[in-house]
Design a protein around this motif. Structure first.
Motif, mmCIF file in Angstrom:
data_model
loop_
_atom_site.group_PDB
_atom_site.id
_atom_site.type_symbol
_atom_site.label_atom_id
_atom_site.label_comp_id
_atom_site.label_asym_id
_atom_site.label_seq_id
_atom_site.Cartn_x
_atom_site.Cartn_y
_atom_site.Cartn_z
ATOM 1 N N ALA A 69 0.837 -1.201 0.000
ATOM 2 C CA ALA A 69 0.000 0.000 0.000
ATOM 3 C C ALA A 69 0.865 1.241 0.000
ATOM 4 O O ALA A 69 1.888 1.298 0.679
ATOM 5 N N GLU A 70 0.439 2.223 -0.779
ATOM 6 C CA GLU A 70 1.084 3.536 -0.768
ATOM 7 C C GLU A 70 0.003 4.603 -0.671
ATOM 8 O O GLU A 70 -0.935 4.610 -1.472
ATOM 9 N N SER A 71 0.117 5.461 0.312
ATOM 10 C CA SER A 71 -0.804 6.585 0.523
ATOM 11 C C SER A 71 -2.262 6.130 0.540
ATOM 12 O O SER A 71 -3.150 6.854 0.108
ATOM 13 N N PHE A 72 -2.520 4.930 1.044
ATOM 14 C CA PHE A 72 -3.880 4.409 1.055
ATOM 15 C C PHE A 72 -4.580 4.869 2.332
ATOM 16 O O PHE A 72 -4.567 4.185 3.357
ATOM 17 N N GLU A 73 -5.146 6.063 2.255
ATOM 18 C CA GLU A 73 -5.810 6.690 3.395
ATOM 19 C C GLU A 73 -7.177 7.177 2.969
ATOM 20 O O GLU A 73 -7.314 7.902 1.991
ATOM 21 N N LEU A 74 -8.210 6.746 3.702
ATOM 22 C CA LEU A 74 -9.593 7.091 3.415
ATOM 23 C C LEU A 74 -10.152 7.826 4.625
ATOM 24 O O LEU A 74 -9.894 7.429 5.766
ATOM 25 N N GLN A 75 -10.936 8.907 4.380
ATOM 26 C CA GLN A 75 -11.403 9.698 5.511
ATOM 27 C C GLN A 75 -12.749 10.346 5.232
ATOM 28 O O GLN A 75 -13.046 10.762 4.108
ATOM 29 N N SER A 76 -13.567 10.423 6.292
ATOM 30 C CA SER A 76 -14.824 11.158 6.295
ATOM 31 C C SER A 76 -14.969 11.788 7.666
ATOM 32 O O SER A 76 -15.221 11.078 8.651
ATOM 33 N N ASN A 77 -14.774 13.085 7.741
ATOM 34 C CA ASN A 77 -14.777 13.792 9.028
ATOM 35 C C ASN A 77 -13.838 13.078 9.989
ATOM 36 O O ASN A 77 -12.673 12.914 9.682
ATOM 37 N N SER A 78 -14.330 12.557 11.127
ATOM 38 C CA SER A 78 -13.439 11.912 12.095
ATOM 39 C C SER A 78 -13.186 10.439 11.775
ATOM 40 O O SER A 78 -12.281 9.831 12.343
ATOM 41 N N GLU A 79 -13.952 9.852 10.850
ATOM 42 C CA GLU A 79 -13.738 8.457 10.472
ATOM 43 C C GLU A 79 -12.514 8.358 9.568
ATOM 44 O O GLU A 79 -12.337 9.169 8.672
ATOM 45 N N ARG A 80 -11.707 7.327 9.807
ATOM 46 C CA ARG A 80 -10.491 7.185 9.011
ATOM 47 C C ARG A 80 -10.084 5.720 8.924
ATOM 48 O O ARG A 80 -10.147 4.986 9.905
ATOM 49 N N ILE A 81 -9.658 5.312 7.734
ATOM 50 C CA ILE A 81 -9.083 3.979 7.519
ATOM 51 C C ILE A 81 -7.815 4.177 6.705
ATOM 52 O O ILE A 81 -7.829 4.874 5.685
ATOM 53 N N ALA A 82 -6.727 3.584 7.163
ATOM 54 C CA ALA A 82 -5.463 3.679 6.428
ATOM 55 C C ALA A 82 -4.839 2.291 6.366
ATOM 56 O O ALA A 82 -4.851 1.551 7.346
ATOM 57 N N LEU A 83 -4.328 1.938 5.209
ATOM 58 C CA LEU A 83 -3.583 0.697 5.038
ATOM 59 C C LEU A 83 -2.134 1.083 4.801
ATOM 60 O O LEU A 83 -1.829 1.845 3.888
ATOM 61 N N ARG A 84 -1.264 0.597 5.676
ATOM 62 C CA ARG A 84 0.158 0.925 5.583
ATOM 63 C C ARG A 84 0.962 -0.373 5.463
ATOM 64 O O ARG A 84 0.677 -1.352 6.134
ATOM 65 N N THR A 85 1.965 -0.333 4.611
ATOM 66 C CA THR A 85 2.846 -1.481 4.442
ATOM 67 C C THR A 85 4.142 -1.211 5.190
ATOM 68 O O THR A 85 4.822 -0.215 4.938
#
Length: 173
Positions: A108-124
């Motif tokens: 994963a590269e720069s795989f960051e998803l966000q909605s206001n305070s909700e956040r999901i990030a996949l980091r390698t």
């Protein structure tokens, strides 16, 4: 106690290496659980496959997720559209998000998803992938499935980190 499927038209136009297609599902139901008004559209452009998944209520999209699948140095790379909807809420993806689907594993590269305070990030990392979850409302995903009941299918908020270790050949365990 089978599955009831209503309306599943598909339109596909494929010529040489070009594709344009749509699959629509009016409703699929089992017991009191059902999905309805789903659309999957795909097309090719600029040596990439563009796909959009939508769920609508007849007037507006409730879910809309777009992806692009392309190749970089013969490695498949999946990217999400920068703007998407989960359960009518607007989300953004990092503009340079990418999942490299290499033979030696997912990167994963720069795989960051966000909605206001909700956040999901996949980091390698060096030996594992990490999924970082912050204030994620579970109904952002589970409301895809409707129920004949007034009680939500699943509800709540998730926080935490999930670590997925690599095995020796680079794939996830």
């Amino acid at each position: 106690d089978g599955i009831d499927l209503q309306g599943l038209p598909m339109d596909v136009e494929a010529v040489e290496n070009r594709l344009n297609g749509a699959l629509r599902l009016k409703r699929v139901e089992r017991d009191s659980l059902y999905l309805e008004n789903l659309v999957l559209e795909s097309s090719t452009a600029a040596d990439a496959l563009h796909t959009t998944f939508r769920m609508h209520d007849g007037e507006q999209d409730i879910y809309r997720i777009g992806t692009v699948l392309r190749r970089e140095n013969k490695v498949p790379v999946l990217s999400m559209d920068e703007e998407f909807l989960l359960n009518t809420r607007s989300w953004t993806a990092h503009p340079e998000n990418a999942l490299y689907l290499a033979s030696d594993g997912l990167r994963a590269e720069s795989f960051e998803l966000q909605s206001n305070s909700e956040r999901i990030a996949l980091r390698t990392g060096r030996q594992r992938n990490h999924i970082e979850i912050t204030a994620f409302r579970l109904n952002s995903i589970t409301d895809l499935i409707s129920t004949g009941d007034t009680i939500p299918f699943v509800d709540g908020v998730m926080d935490g980190t999930i670590s997925l270790p690599f095995v020796e050949d680079g794939r996830l365990e």
